[in-house]
Design a protein around this motif. Structure first.
Motif, PDB file in Angstrom:
ATOM      1  N   LYS A  17       3.187  93.829   9.831  1.00 49.53           N
ATOM      2  CA  LYS A  17       3.323  93.152   8.529  1.00 49.53           C
ATOM      3  C   LYS A  17       4.705  93.416   7.927  1.00 49.53           C
ATOM      4  O   LYS A  17       5.375  92.501   7.451  1.00 49.53           O
ATOM      5  CB  LYS A  17       2.231  93.647   7.558  1.00 49.53           C
ATOM      6  CG  LYS A  17       0.887  92.976   7.777  1.00 49.53           C
ATOM      7  CD  LYS A  17       0.872  91.636   7.086  1.00 49.53           C
ATOM      8  CE  LYS A  17      -0.468  90.934   7.231  1.00 49.53           C
ATOM      9  NZ  LYS A  17      -0.417  89.566   6.724  1.00 49.53           N
ATOM     10  N   LYS A  18       5.097  94.704   7.957  1.00 50.98           N
ATOM     11  CA  LYS A  18       6.399  95.068   7.382  1.00 50.98           C
ATOM     12  C   LYS A  18       7.535  94.404   8.154  1.00 50.98           C
ATOM     13  O   LYS A  18       8.503  93.929   7.567  1.00 50.98           O
ATOM     14  CB  LYS A  18       6.572  96.594   7.410  1.00 50.98           C
ATOM     15  CG  LYS A  18       5.842  97.286   6.291  1.00 50.98           C
ATOM     16  CD  LYS A  18       6.023  98.777   6.350  1.00 50.98           C
ATOM     17  CE  LYS A  18       5.083  99.424   5.348  1.00 50.98           C
ATOM     18  NZ  LYS A  18       4.954 100.863   5.545  1.00 50.98           N
ATOM     19  N   LEU A  19       7.370  94.399   9.468  1.00 51.94           N
ATOM     20  CA  LEU A  19       8.385  93.792  10.325  1.00 51.94           C
ATOM     21  C   LEU A  19       8.530  92.303  10.022  1.00 51.94           C
ATOM     22  O   LEU A  19       9.643  91.774   9.894  1.00 51.94           O
ATOM     23  CB  LEU A  19       7.977  93.993  11.786  1.00 51.94           C
ATOM     24  CG  LEU A  19       9.076  93.929  12.829  1.00 51.94           C
ATOM     25  CD1 LEU A  19      10.066  95.069  12.626  1.00 51.94           C
ATOM     26  CD2 LEU A  19       8.469  94.042  14.223  1.00 51.94           C
ATOM     27  N   GLN A  20       7.394  91.650   9.891  1.00 52.41           N
ATOM     28  CA  GLN A  20       7.418  90.207   9.583  1.00 52.41           C
ATOM     29  C   GLN A  20       8.087  89.953   8.236  1.00 52.41           C
ATOM     30  O   GLN A  20       8.886  89.027   8.094  1.00 52.41           O
ATOM     31  CB  GLN A  20       5.994  89.650   9.579  1.00 52.41           C
ATOM     32  CG  GLN A  20       5.419  89.477  10.982  1.00 52.41           C
ATOM     33  CD  GLN A  20       3.990  88.949  10.964  1.00 52.41           C
ATOM     34  OE1 GLN A  20       3.461  88.608   9.907  1.00 52.41           O
ATOM     35  NE2 GLN A  20       3.376  88.890  12.131  1.00 52.41           N
ATOM     36  N   ASN A  21       7.759  90.792   7.256  1.00 50.22           N
ATOM     37  CA  ASN A  21       8.364  90.618   5.929  1.00 50.22           C
ATOM     38  C   ASN A  21       9.879  90.786   5.991  1.00 50.22           C
ATOM     39  O   ASN A  21      10.622  89.989   5.412  1.00 50.22           O
ATOM     40  CB  ASN A  21       7.775  91.627   4.930  1.00 50.22           C
ATOM     41  CG  ASN A  21       6.356  91.256   4.557  1.00 50.22           C
ATOM     42  OD1 ASN A  21       5.936  90.097   4.700  1.00 50.22           O
ATOM     43  ND2 ASN A  21       5.581  92.230   4.104  1.00 50.22           N
ATOM     44  N   THR A  22      10.324  91.836   6.697  1.00 52.80           N
ATOM     45  CA  THR A  22      11.766  92.090   6.804  1.00 52.80           C
ATOM     46  C   THR A  22      12.461  90.928   7.502  1.00 52.80           C
ATOM     47  O   THR A  22      13.519  90.460   7.075  1.00 52.80           O
ATOM     48  CB  THR A  22      12.029  93.403   7.591  1.00 52.80           C
ATOM     49  OG1 THR A  22      11.204  94.420   7.049  1.00 52.80           O
ATOM     50  CG2 THR A  22      13.475  93.826   7.526  1.00 52.80           C
ATOM     51  N   LEU A  23      11.856  90.465   8.614  1.00 53.59           N
ATOM     52  CA  LEU A  23      12.470  89.372   9.369  1.00 53.59           C
ATOM     53  C   LEU A  23      12.476  88.081   8.559  1.00 53.59           C
ATOM     54  O   LEU A  23      13.413  87.286   8.653  1.00 53.59           O
ATOM     55  CB  LEU A  23      11.732  89.166  10.707  1.00 53.59           C
ATOM     56  CG  LEU A  23      11.848  90.322  11.713  1.00 53.59           C
ATOM     57  CD1 LEU A  23      10.967  90.073  12.930  1.00 53.59           C
ATOM     58  CD2 LEU A  23      13.292  90.513  12.159  1.00 53.59           C
ATOM     59  N   GLY A  56      10.550  87.298  20.904  1.00 58.03           N
ATOM     60  CA  GLY A  56      11.910  87.683  20.512  1.00 58.03           C
ATOM     61  C   GLY A  56      12.307  89.004  21.140  1.00 58.03           C
ATOM     62  O   GLY A  56      13.425  89.171  21.625  1.00 58.03           O
ATOM     63  N   ILE A  57      11.361  89.932  21.148  1.00 55.99           N
ATOM     64  CA  ILE A  57      11.635  91.243  21.763  1.00 55.99           C
ATOM     65  C   ILE A  57      11.862  91.062  23.266  1.00 55.99           C
ATOM     66  O   ILE A  57      12.813  91.590  23.838  1.00 55.99           O
ATOM     67  CB  ILE A  57      10.468  92.222  21.499  1.00 55.99           C
ATOM     68  CG1 ILE A  57      10.450  92.620  20.029  1.00 55.99           C
ATOM     69  CG2 ILE A  57      10.583  93.466  22.380  1.00 55.99           C
ATOM     70  CD1 ILE A  57       9.216  93.382  19.603  1.00 55.99           C
ATOM     71  N   ALA A  58      10.998  90.263  23.872  1.00 65.48           N
ATOM     72  CA  ALA A  58      11.102  90.063  25.330  1.00 65.48           C
ATOM     73  C   ALA A  58      12.426  89.395  25.704  1.00 65.48           C
ATOM     74  O   ALA A  58      13.038  89.741  26.714  1.00 65.48           O
ATOM     75  CB  ALA A  58       9.927  89.226  25.818  1.00 65.48           C
ATOM     76  N   ALA A  59      12.876  88.465  24.863  1.00 64.25           N
ATOM     77  CA  ALA A  59      14.108  87.724  25.179  1.00 64.25           C
ATOM     78  C   ALA A  59      15.340  88.619  25.089  1.00 64.25           C
ATOM     79  O   ALA A  59      16.293  88.463  25.846  1.00 64.25           O
ATOM     80  CB  ALA A  59      14.253  86.546  24.226  1.00 64.25           C
ATOM     81  N   GLU A  86      23.109  98.564  22.083  1.00 63.46           N
ATOM     82  CA  GLU A  86      22.297  97.582  22.800  1.00 63.46           C
ATOM     83  C   GLU A  86      23.090  96.291  23.032  1.00 63.46           C
ATOM     84  O   GLU A  86      23.033  95.696  24.107  1.00 63.46           O
ATOM     85  CB  GLU A  86      21.030  97.265  22.009  1.00 63.46           C
ATOM     86  CG  GLU A  86      20.188  96.232  22.720  1.00 63.46           C
ATOM     87  CD  GLU A  86      18.711  96.553  22.605  1.00 63.46           C
ATOM     88  OE1 GLU A  86      18.025  95.770  21.958  1.00 63.46           O
ATOM     89  OE2 GLU A  86      18.270  97.555  23.151  1.00 63.46           O
ATOM     90  N   ILE A  87      23.853  95.881  22.022  1.00 65.83           N
ATOM     91  CA  ILE A  87      24.650  94.656  22.171  1.00 65.83           C
ATOM     92  C   ILE A  87      25.683  94.845  23.270  1.00 65.83           C
ATOM     93  O   ILE A  87      25.867  93.992  24.130  1.00 65.83           O
ATOM     94  CB  ILE A  87      25.329  94.286  20.824  1.00 65.83           C
ATOM     95  CG1 ILE A  87      24.246  93.847  19.847  1.00 65.83           C
ATOM     96  CG2 ILE A  87      26.365  93.188  21.018  1.00 65.83           C
ATOM     97  CD1 ILE A  87      24.730  93.642  18.436  1.00 65.83           C
ATOM     98  N   GLU A  91      21.459  88.356  19.171  1.00 63.60           N
ATOM     99  CA  GLU A  91      21.394  88.424  17.706  1.00 63.60           C
ATOM    100  C   GLU A  91      19.963  88.678  17.234  1.00 63.60           C
ATOM    101  O   GLU A  91      19.726  89.476  16.337  1.00 63.60           O
ATOM    102  CB  GLU A  91      21.925  87.122  17.100  1.00 63.60           C
ATOM    103  CG  GLU A  91      23.441  87.044  17.170  1.00 63.60           C
ATOM    104  CD  GLU A  91      23.961  85.655  16.848  1.00 63.60           C
ATOM    105  OE1 GLU A  91      23.144  84.751  16.636  1.00 63.60           O
ATOM    106  OE2 GLU A  91      25.184  85.476  16.829  1.00 63.60           O
ATOM    107  N   LEU A  92      19.048  87.977  17.878  1.00 64.11           N
ATOM    108  CA  LEU A  92      17.641  88.177  17.516  1.00 64.11           C
ATOM    109  C   LEU A  92      17.225  89.615  17.807  1.00 64.11           C
ATOM    110  O   LEU A  92      16.575  90.266  16.995  1.00 64.11           O
ATOM    111  CB  LEU A  92      16.748  87.221  18.319  1.00 64.11           C
ATOM    112  CG  LEU A  92      16.761  85.765  17.903  1.00 64.11           C
ATOM    113  CD1 LEU A  92      15.888  84.945  18.837  1.00 64.11           C
ATOM    114  CD2 LEU A  92      16.246  85.616  16.475  1.00 64.11           C
ATOM    115  N   GLY A  93      17.646  90.081  18.973  1.00 63.07           N
ATOM    116  CA  GLY A  93      17.312  91.447  19.363  1.00 63.07           C
ATOM    117  C   GLY A  93      17.866  92.445  18.365  1.00 63.07           C
ATOM    118  O   GLY A  93      17.177  93.382  17.958  1.00 63.07           O
ATOM    119  N   ALA A  94      19.129  92.224  17.952  1.00 61.13           N
ATOM    120  CA  ALA A  94      19.758  93.125  16.990  1.00 61.13           C
ATOM    121  C   ALA A  94      19.004  93.111  15.667  1.00 61.13           C
ATOM    122  O   ALA A  94      18.755  94.164  15.066  1.00 61.13           O
ATOM    123  CB  ALA A  94      21.209  92.716  16.777  1.00 61.13           C
ATOM    124  N   ALA A  95      18.599  91.903  15.233  1.00 61.98           N
ATOM    125  CA  ALA A  95      17.872  91.784  13.961  1.00 61.98           C
ATOM    126  C   ALA A  95      16.513  92.477  14.057  1.00 61.98           C
ATOM    127  O   ALA A  95      16.100  93.192  13.128  1.00 61.98           O
ATOM    128  CB  ALA A  95      17.690  90.311  13.618  1.00 61.98           C
TER     129      ALA A  95
END
Lengths: 151, 214
Positions: B198-204, A47-50, B125-126, B145-149
């Motif tokens: 771990k925190k990142l995964q939880n938030t996402l 996701g970061i790379a994309a 960034e967008i 959108e993914l990048g922003a999230a």
């Protein structure tokens, strides 16, 4: 989210830092929790790379970039407010400690104490000098001149 | 007489240009340790060569922290100014790159504290992404959108965890290099990285982004 105690090792493997990659591969084949964790790590990285654009300073911009640095180097370093604040605080603390020590070691109106008097004498003609210890620990020195006069 | 002087000046000019070319070549070929030693001895052109070599690493890290190109540019310049003034303190225990990135990370953390980043940073960034043409606009929107999230989630991490994550995922540093930059043990690097992930995964996951990523 389920966890496995080997997730740290899986993470090191994911980052190419595992000490025993073969063991991790074998573990991943057996452990569904770690397999899922590994796929999540990959998903976030992908996701970061994309979405990512690695910003850079192109060669034509370099002279402009460098000129700003050269200007900054030529300027005198500014004293930051934080540094100044720290310095002022340190000086104030030092003064307070000094004053506290001074008052502790040399209190005002402190009676002069003689721990031991071995002899008292005077060079004035006709004068006598004597001393009397008191019960409170102080000592009175009594000087008597001829005609009660020091002139 | 005048012609002879002109010829002499012409050859002097050629000799100077040739010297300049040789000097540049020497700098270009010099290894990092030699350049640092020359810079420490006061050779500005050696320091300039170091800036040329590491500008993009410093700029990229600053950008990933601050999410703003102008601020990243200014911050990178400040980092190099700071590095120049502290050159004498560099003893070569870590690589020059690690040392520079350490200064960058610390400087960015200070900047970050001054102004808490929020959606504005991601907008930058967008905006940047939208300026680049893409043959697959639908896909680009999705990745934007993914990048922003992801960026929002990263910005919510505690500073130490965020630094670890950025150094690994954006700068591609090894654990050893990360330990040098963050001035901590390998174990601490792994621990911070693990907590960050771990925190990142939880938030996402909470935002339903993780499913999309998978």
């Amino acid at each position: 989210m389920k966890t496995c105690r080997h997730q740290n090792t899986v993470e090191a493997f994911f980052d190419g830092e595992a000490k025993d990659p073969e063991w991790v591969e074998a573990h991943l084949a057996d452990c569904a929790v770690c397999r899922e964790y590994h796929s999540l790590l990959s998903a976030v990285r992908n996701g970061i790379a994309a979405s990512r654009q690695a910003p850079s300073i192109a060669e034509p911009q370099f002279d402009l970039f460098m000129s700003g640095i050269a200007e900054g180097i030529e300027r005198q370093p500014r004293y930051s407010f934080r540094g100044l604040w720290a310095y002022t605080s340190l000086v104030t603390a030092a003064i307070l400690v000094g004053l506290a020590l001074a008052f502790t070691l040399f209190p005002a109106n402190r009676p002069v104490e003689a721990t031991e008097i071995q002899a008292v004498y005077t060079d004035y003609d006709g004068a006598t000098v004597d001393w009397y210890p008191s019960d409170d620990g102080s000592t009175t020195i009594w000087i008597k001149t001829a005609g009660d006069d020091l002139e | 007489m005048s012609v002879a002087m002109d010829v002499s000046l012409f050859f002097d000019g050629c000799a100077m240009k040739e010297n300049e070319r040789l000097r540049r070549e020497e700098l270009h070929l010099a290894d990092e340790a030699r350049l640092v030693a020359w810079a420490q001895a006061g050779r500005m052109e050696a320091f300039e060569e170091l800036v040329r070599r590491f500008r993009n690493e410093v700029y990229a890290l600053a950008y990933h922290f601050l999410r703003n190109r102008e601020e990243a540019w200014d911050t990178s310049q400040e980092v190099f100014i700071k590095a120049y003034r502290s050159l004498k303190q560099f003893r070569g225990e870590a690589s020059f790159k690690s040392w520079l990135l350490r200064i960058t990370a610390n400087h960015c953390k200070d900047q970050f504290k001054k102004r808490r980043l929020n959606a504005v940073a991601v907008e930058d960034e967008i905006l940047m992404n939208s300026q680049s043409p893409d043959p697959h606009p639908g896909k680009q929107l999705e990745s934007k959108e993914l990048g922003a999230a992801i960026n929002l989630a990263i910005n919510q991490l505690p500073a130490k965890h965020r630094t670890a994550f950025m150094l690994r995922e954006f700068q591609g540093l090894s654990y050893e290099e990360m330990a040098q930059v963050m001035q901590c043990s390998l174990g601490t690097v792994m621990s911070r990285l693990h907590h960050a992930r771990k925190k990142l995964q939880n938030t996402l996951k909470e935002r339903g982004v993780l499913e999309e990523l998978q």
